[in-house]
Design a protein around this motif. Structure first.
Motif, PDB file in Angstrom:
ATOM      1  N   PHE A   1      15.712 -50.136  -4.837  1.00 34.69           N
ATOM      2  CA  PHE A   1      14.448 -50.139  -5.090  1.00 34.69           C
ATOM      3  C   PHE A   1      13.641 -48.756  -5.709  1.00 34.69           C
ATOM      4  CE2 PHE A   1      15.110 -53.413  -1.776  1.00 34.69           C
ATOM      5  CZ  PHE A   1      14.702 -54.357  -2.570  1.00 34.69           C
TER       6      PHE A   1
ATOM      7  N   ALA B   1      15.142 -61.554  -0.788  1.00 37.71           N
ATOM      8  CA  ALA B   1      13.791 -61.555  -0.806  1.00 37.71           C
ATOM      9  C   ALA B   1      13.420 -61.405  -2.506  1.00 37.71           C
ATOM     10  CB  ALA B   1      13.326 -60.203  -0.219  1.00 37.71           C
ATOM     11  N   PHE B   2      14.506 -61.446  -3.341  1.00 32.02           N
ATOM     12  CA  PHE B   2      14.257 -61.286  -4.865  1.00 32.02           C
ATOM     13  C   PHE B   2      15.229 -62.355  -5.489  1.00 32.02           C
ATOM     14  CE2 PHE B   2      14.544 -59.643  -8.994  1.00 32.02           C
ATOM     15  CZ  PHE B   2      13.369 -59.452  -9.311  1.00 32.02           C
TER      16      PHE B   2
ATOM     17  N   ALA C   1      16.396 -55.113  -7.876  1.00 30.86           N
ATOM     18  CA  ALA C   1      15.674 -55.947  -6.890  1.00 30.86           C
ATOM     19  C   ALA C   1      16.979 -56.647  -6.529  1.00 30.86           C
ATOM     20  CB  ALA C   1      14.607 -56.473  -7.324  1.00 30.86           C
ATOM     21  N   ASN C   2      17.539 -57.455  -7.278  1.00 29.97           N
ATOM     22  CA  ASN C   2      18.462 -58.410  -6.784  1.00 29.97           C
ATOM     23  C   ASN C   2      19.730 -57.867  -5.793  1.00 29.97           C
ATOM     24  OD1 ASN C   2      18.795 -59.857 -10.241  1.00 29.97           O
ATOM     25  ND2 ASN C   2      17.798 -60.715  -8.583  1.00 29.97           N
ATOM     26  N   GLY C   3      20.024 -56.466  -5.959  1.00 37.23           N
ATOM     27  CA  GLY C   3      20.780 -56.093  -5.149  1.00 37.23           C
ATOM     28  C   GLY C   3      20.407 -55.044  -4.187  1.00 37.23           C
ATOM     29  N   GLY C   4      18.968 -55.269  -4.057  1.00 38.76           N
ATOM     30  CA  GLY C   4      18.558 -54.286  -2.804  1.00 38.76           C
ATOM     31  C   GLY C   4      18.397 -52.639  -3.227  1.00 38.76           C
TER      32      GLY C   4
ATOM     33  N   GLY D   1       8.978 -60.095 -12.145  1.00 34.31           N
ATOM     34  CA  GLY D   1       8.722 -60.006 -10.630  1.00 34.31           C
ATOM     35  C   GLY D   1       9.096 -58.664  -9.919  1.00 34.31           C
ATOM     36  N   ALA D   2      10.075 -57.840 -10.594  1.00 35.47           N
ATOM     37  CA  ALA D   2      10.092 -56.792  -9.936  1.00 35.47           C
ATOM     38  C   ALA D   2       9.563 -55.438 -10.471  1.00 35.47           C
ATOM     39  CB  ALA D   2      11.884 -56.321 -10.392  1.00 35.47           C
TER      40      ALA D   2
ATOM     41  N   LEU E   1      23.127 -61.959  -2.499  1.00 33.58           N
ATOM     42  CA  LEU E   1      22.362 -61.169  -3.004  1.00 33.58           C
ATOM     43  C   LEU E   1      20.782 -60.987  -2.442  1.00 33.58           C
ATOM     44  CD1 LEU E   1      22.625 -61.562  -7.013  1.00 33.58           C
ATOM     45  CD2 LEU E   1      23.262 -59.516  -5.523  1.00 33.58           C
ATOM     46  N   ASN E   2      19.996 -60.112  -2.466  1.00 37.98           N
ATOM     47  CA  ASN E   2      18.860 -59.878  -2.018  1.00 37.98           C
ATOM     48  C   ASN E   2      18.004 -61.215  -1.625  1.00 37.98           C
ATOM     49  OD1 ASN E   2      16.102 -58.861  -0.653  1.00 37.98           O
ATOM     50  ND2 ASN E   2      15.836 -57.835  -2.634  1.00 37.98           N
TER      51      ASN E   2
ATOM     52  N   ARG F   1      14.876 -55.406 -12.403  1.00 34.63           N
ATOM     53  CA  ARG F   1      15.254 -56.879 -12.080  1.00 34.63           C
ATOM     54  C   ARG F   1      16.603 -56.646 -11.407  1.00 34.63           C
ATOM     55  NH1 ARG F   1      15.180 -62.329 -15.828  1.00 34.63           N
ATOM     56  NH2 ARG F   1      15.607 -63.773 -13.920  1.00 34.63           N
ATOM     57  N   ALA F   2      17.565 -56.336 -11.772  1.00 34.51           N
ATOM     58  CA  ALA F   2      18.962 -55.969 -11.312  1.00 34.51           C
ATOM     59  C   ALA F   2      18.997 -55.456 -10.057  1.00 34.51           C
ATOM     60  CB  ALA F   2      20.000 -55.524 -12.260  1.00 34.51           C
TER      61      ALA F   2
ATOM     62  N   ILE G   1       9.448 -56.854  -2.234  1.00 37.33           N
ATOM     63  CA  ILE G   1      10.788 -57.474  -2.537  1.00 37.33           C
ATOM     64  C   ILE G   1      11.779 -56.862  -1.746  1.00 37.33           C
ATOM     65  CG2 ILE G   1      10.411 -58.488  -4.742  1.00 37.33           C
ATOM     66  CD1 ILE G   1      10.957 -55.844  -5.892  1.00 37.33           C
ATOM     67  N   GLY G   2      10.965 -56.194  -0.692  1.00 36.76           N
ATOM     68  CA  GLY G   2      12.411 -55.637   0.150  1.00 36.76           C
ATOM     69  C   GLY G   2      12.000 -54.202   0.562  1.00 36.76           C
TER      70      GLY G   2
ATOM     71  N   GLN H   1      22.894 -62.061 -16.194  1.00 35.69           N
ATOM     72  CA  GLN H   1      23.357 -61.579 -15.012  1.00 35.69           C
ATOM     73  C   GLN H   1      24.357 -62.426 -14.035  1.00 35.69           C
ATOM     74  OE1 GLN H   1      22.983 -58.484 -15.614  1.00 35.69           O
ATOM     75  NE2 GLN H   1      20.758 -57.904 -15.293  1.00 35.69           N
TER      76      GLN H   1
END
Lengths: 256, 256
Positions: free
Chosen positions: A43, B153-154, A38-41, A65-66, B150-151, A35-36, A10-11, B161
């Protein structure tokens, strides 16, 4: 790399800030935090003394998924241990007391974290437990505090929401999306000549129908129509549809 | 006004945007949306055809004090009905296809929504169901789309959210918090004279201890110390503590 829940890559990890959850209580929230992130990059996740121990299967469900972030997280007994390798640490804190510390908005903190990243240094952001938040000893280990500007009449911010705001600001701080565009997909914005061609067609049919027969009012009526169509950005495809509409209506009148 | 869960008044309704959840699936999420709305100063919620019907007790639990928003929400059969009284409607949409529409970032949309509010008009923001998002017919009822940077890739963004990001941007668009301050609570930032007074004390003790006996290096060493203390903002209280530290160390040396 695939997570144990089958989540895909996911990045990159890169040099983005580490998220440190201090004494988190609910596994659901830990998953939602991942999850949040991963949304914002973001990790890299570290847990300090999670109340119910670790791992907790529930977290992988809310991570949605994260799970890869949960697979890779590290456990720590103390905040000091969790931040030992970092150069710059922010602590999120809604209502600090008896603290002398620089305070940033989330947006300003994100800019600062990007600057730290650009210098090749590692940073982290501390988030406190669900009910109590960070205590004074936790905050004493941070360089600065982050306070989100949010409704002061309703300060109850969910842990994953708190992470979401910071992750979002982190991402946006390096984002170059234009604030406002016209999405046209398969078509494109019409040229002024195409728009003029349509207006000529429309006016000709309106003249033929008698709609513009009041000659003193005719220029104003045409101007109003022009303003309507020139106001936004009409696409080439929409103009073709409008040509069809005008032809059809004029034809219907003649044939009726 | 007190909510049916005993929640207190959490802010004014005013002319803030209405949040419209289109075919939401999970009651948990509807409650979490209400909580996120309260965080960002949004108070009017409309549901279009919630999958499991309404009301659902679970929602009041995840609303966590924002139950008043759930008490007051309205139910609608169609998007058209939910937005009928509004003047400007945005639709959040991660990946629109076959759509010709203006697209705003969340931040630019928030600025636009504030402008609409300032003109005394009513606005709304559509959020789609958890898995599928808004369909093309839903989007056709909106003036413009909102896409969060937002990312890529995810893209799996939780419904609450998604509302949080928009509510946060709405609040921040009218916020005047300085990006960066020094929180001093009971004390205050020291004046330059107070800092100078401390440095004089420190240097005198260092001279007495012999630490600065290398006369060619003395100016540089003093400058380094000055740089350290002048770098950030030291408070009056911290200076008093430092005076005590220097005195105690010097005294300890003399007595040892």
């Amino acid at each position: 790399m695939t997570g144990r829940d089958g989540s895909a890559d996911i990045g990159p990890i890169g040099n983005a800030p580490v998220v440190v959850l201090v004494r988190p209580q609910l596994a659901d929230n830990i998953g939602a935090v991942a999850r949040a992130m991963a949304n914002g990059g973001l990790f890299e996740l570290r847990l300090v003394a999670p109340r119910d121990g670790w791992p907790q299967e529930k977290a992988w469900r809310t991570a949605s998924g994260a799970g890869r972030i949960l697979d890779a997280l590290t456990l720590h007994d103390t905040v000091a241990d969790a931040v030992a390798g970092l150069h710059r640490v922010f602590a999120t804190c809604p209502r600090p007391r008896h603290v002398v510390k620089p305070v940033f908005t989330a947006r300003a903190a994100a800019a600062e974290l990007r600057a730290v990243e650009a210098r090749g240094l590692r940073s982290g952001i501390l988030f406190g437990p669900e009910r109590a938040g960070l205590d004074n000893d936790d905050m004493a280990q941070a360089d600065a505090l982050v306070r989100y500007p949010l409704n002061p009449a309703f300060m109850s911010l969910n842990l994953a929401q708190a992470v979401m705001v910071m992750a979002y600001e982190w991402w946006v701080a390096a984002d170059t999306t234009p604030p406002h565009t016209l999405m046209t997909n398969e078509t494109r914005v019409a040229t002024k000549a195409e728009l003029e061609n349509f207006l000529t067609h429309l006016i000709a049919e309106l003249d033929a129908s008698g709609f513009l027969r009041n000659l003193p009012k005719r220029p104003g009526m045409i101007r109003n129509l022009r303003h309507l169509f020139e106001r936004g950005e009409v696409t080439e495809q929409e103009l073709r549809t409008l040509h069809g509409v005008v032809t059809e209506l004029a034809h219907g009148r003649g044939g009726g």
